[in-house]
Design an enzyme around this catalytic site. Structure first.
Site, short mmCIF file in Angstrom:
data_model
loop_
_atom_site.label_atom_id
_atom_site.label_comp_id
_atom_site.label_asym_id
_atom_site.label_seq_id
_atom_site.Cartn_x
_atom_site.Cartn_y
_atom_site.Cartn_z
N ASP A 13 14.54 -4.47 -9.50
CA ASP A 13 15.79 -4.73 -8.77
C ASP A 13 16.60 -5.86 -9.41
O ASP A 13 17.32 -6.59 -8.73
CB ASP A 13 15.54 -5.10 -7.30
N GLY A 17 20.33 -0.97 -13.51
CA GLY A 17 21.24 0.16 -13.39
C GLY A 17 22.65 -0.22 -13.77
O GLY A 17 23.33 0.49 -14.53
N LYS A 18 23.09 -1.36 -13.28
CA LYS A 18 24.44 -1.82 -13.61
C LYS A 18 24.58 -2.01 -15.12
O LYS A 18 25.58 -1.62 -15.72
CB LYS A 18 24.73 -3.14 -12.88
N HIS A 41 18.29 2.53 -8.72
CA HIS A 41 19.28 1.69 -9.37
C HIS A 41 20.60 1.89 -8.63
O HIS A 41 20.99 3.03 -8.38
CB HIS A 41 19.54 2.14 -10.80
N THR A 128 6.04 2.64 -1.63
CA THR A 128 7.25 3.24 -1.06
C THR A 128 6.96 4.63 -0.47
O THR A 128 7.86 5.28 0.04
CB THR A 128 8.33 3.42 -2.15
N ARG A 304 14.47 -7.18 0.94
CA ARG A 304 13.67 -7.71 -0.16
C ARG A 304 13.27 -9.15 0.15
O ARG A 304 14.04 -9.90 0.75
CB ARG A 304 14.47 -7.67 -1.46
P1 GDP Z 1 17.78 -2.12 -10.66
O1 GDP Z 1 16.75 -1.24 -10.06
O2 GDP Z 1 17.23 -3.11 -11.61
O3 GDP Z 1 18.91 -1.32 -11.24
O4 GDP Z 1 18.41 -2.99 -9.49
P2 GDP Z 1 19.01 -2.47 -8.10
O5 GDP Z 1 20.14 -1.57 -8.36
O6 GDP Z 1 17.90 -1.98 -7.24
O7 GDP Z 1 19.46 -3.84 -7.46
C1 GDP Z 1 20.45 -4.61 -8.00
C2 GDP Z 1 21.57 -4.74 -6.97
O8 GDP Z 1 22.42 -5.80 -7.36
C3 GDP Z 1 22.48 -3.52 -6.89
O9 GDP Z 1 22.91 -3.37 -5.57
C4 GDP Z 1 23.65 -3.88 -7.81
O10 GDP Z 1 24.87 -3.24 -7.42
C5 GDP Z 1 23.74 -5.35 -7.57
N1 GDP Z 1 24.21 -6.15 -8.69
C6 GDP Z 1 23.96 -5.99 -10.01
N2 GDP Z 1 24.49 -7.03 -10.70
C7 GDP Z 1 25.08 -7.84 -9.79
C8 GDP Z 1 25.75 -9.09 -9.87
O11 GDP Z 1 25.91 -9.67 -10.93
N3 GDP Z 1 26.19 -9.63 -8.70
C9 GDP Z 1 26.00 -9.03 -7.50
N4 GDP Z 1 26.46 -9.64 -6.42
N5 GDP Z 1 25.37 -7.86 -7.38
C10 GDP Z 1 24.89 -7.28 -8.52
#
Ligand code: GDP
Length: 422
Positions: A13, A17-18, A41, A128, A304
């Protein structure tokens, strides 16, 4: 040519994904190399907000080939839901492929996981309940079904029935529970097979062609270092290897072809489920990070657990992953905190230790913190390194030093635009 593994430096998390969505703008191929539909993600871009569980995050670029790789376990029910969700929102999945060697996750596996967790009671692993560990166990026991079996409906029916019957024997004989209705599952899965069969291919051909043609390839990890089956907080781990070593095997890329390892580091710590969590803040700091950072699971909606940055964990992750670069996410969540703490050491029985202890000892570890001042201006509004508050810059440098790698990307919001390079 670049072959970049994008991996989680913490418990998952981190915002992989971003980062993959962003980097996929320049990628020819994205391969998701391990895991199943158990973690998600979240991607926010000009097309909307999406929770992806199995489909690689390069799917939004129609010029990127997206491969669900050999190291994954594929829940057909979930994958179809995800494909429908994307298609309904106007995102084509014509650029999606699934490795014929990936394994199929089945409803008997989730039922077995549910029964096992119920039996464990207090000692539950915090799964999960998506059947991931029984699916990988079946693969290791060599009684699993590969995606390639979808190509031959008659054989698929026979193989599926055999696996389901095996699962039902465990459900009834070991747990004394009701068997699943196999006819219903077989019929549903035969429908899934017809629908998904066109996506299934020998992914190695695409990857080899990509390597030969010097294409840009991204290897997308799920979860993070502390959930690695071998190196994480066993048994509170996943059943595959999110490390770049797992990327080579799971995608089918010779290890020396991986040109960079990008570790995604969240600016603080979060963990979902059970297991030790040294820097956890069961207090207003933890609540603040969860509320401001919207720290709720993309797959399960579970809140979380939140805490301060664990630099000892980052150093451990740096050793295992060999980061050549890092992306730091969610710096904006720390905006507004008067002061911050970073865990820079672990004490066990009163003595500082220089290693990552096994899980039982990790429960007993006491964090050694340093205090840092917070920053007054908002990191959230920065769109360049120069615009980042000075103390946030210092925080970035501190993370870099523990990760032994430069931060090439800094993220201060969920949207693609809220990211800058350094
Ligand atoms: P992943 O499994 O590693 O892709 O992570 P997740 O998607 O489960 O969780 C990351 C969360 O943080 C998501 O809701 C993203 O939209 C959000 N996110 C990612 N980068 C940033 C950031 O720089 N700032 C904020 N506020 N949210 C972010």
């Amino acid at each position: 040519m670049t072959v970049k593994a994008v991996v989680g430096a913490q418990w998952g998390d981190e915002g992989k994904g971003k980062i993959v969505d962003l980097l996929a703008q320049e990628a020819d191929i994205v391969v998701r190399f391990q895991g199943g539909a158990n973690a998600g993600h979240t991607v926010v871009n000009s097309l909307g907000k999406f929770a992806l569980h199995l489909v690689p995050c390069g799917i939004f670029n129609p010029d990127t080939l997206n491969i669900i790789g050999t190291g994954t376990v594929v829940d057909l029910d979930e994958l179809i839901k995800e494909i429908d969700m994307l298609e309904n929102k106007g995102i084509s999945t014509a650029n999606l492929r699934i490795s014929n060697r990936a394994h199929i996750s089945l409803p008997v596996y989730s039922q077995l996981e549910r029964l096992s967790e119920t039996e464990r009671g207090e000692r539950k692993q915090g799964s999960t309940l998506r059947g991931i560990s029984p699916a990988y166990a079946a693969k290791a026991l060599r009684v699993g079904l590969q995606m390639g079996s979808l190509h031959n409906v008659i054989k698929f029916r026979t193989g599926l029935t055999e696996v389901l019957e095996g699962g039902n024997r465990l459900i009834t004989k070991i747990y004394g529970a009701e068997p699943l209705n196999l006819d219903e599952i077989v019929e549903r899965y035969l429908g899934h097979a017809r629908r998904l069969e066109p996506y299934v291919c020998d992914s190695l051909g695409f990857i080899q062609q990509g390597l030969t043609a010097n294409k840009n390839i991204l290897l997308e990890g799920q979860l993070g270092t502390m959930r690695d089956l071998d190196w994480g907080i066993y048994p509170y781990v996943t059943s595959s290897n999110p490390l770049p070593g797992g990327a080579a095997a799971g995608a089918g890329i010779p290890p020396h072809k991986i040109t960079s390892v990008l570790g995604v580091v969240k600016a603080f710590s979060t963990s979902v489920g059970e297991g030790p969590f040294v820097t956890e803040q069961n207090n207003e700091v933890g609540n603040y990070l969860r509320e401001v950072g919207l720290e709720f699971g993309a797959t399960t909606g579970r809140p979380r657990r939140c805490g301060w940055l664990d630099a000892v964990g980052l150093k451990y992750a740096a050793m295992l992953n060999g980061f050549t670069e890092i992306a730091i996410t969610k710096l904006d969540t720390l905006d507004g905190l008067e002061s911050l703490k970073v865990c820079v050491g672990y004490k066990l029985d009163g003595k500082e230790i220089g290693y990552m202890p096994l899980t039982d000892d990790l429960y007993r570890v006491e964090p050694v913190y340093i205090d840092l001042p917070g920053w007054k201006q908002k990191a959230a509004s920065a769109r360049s390194w120069e615009q980042l508050p000075r103390r946030a810059q210092e925080y970035v440098r501190l993370i870099e030093s523990y990760c032994s790698a430069p931060a090439t990307l800094i993220s201060v919001g969920p949207e693609r635009e809220a990211t800058f390079s350094r």
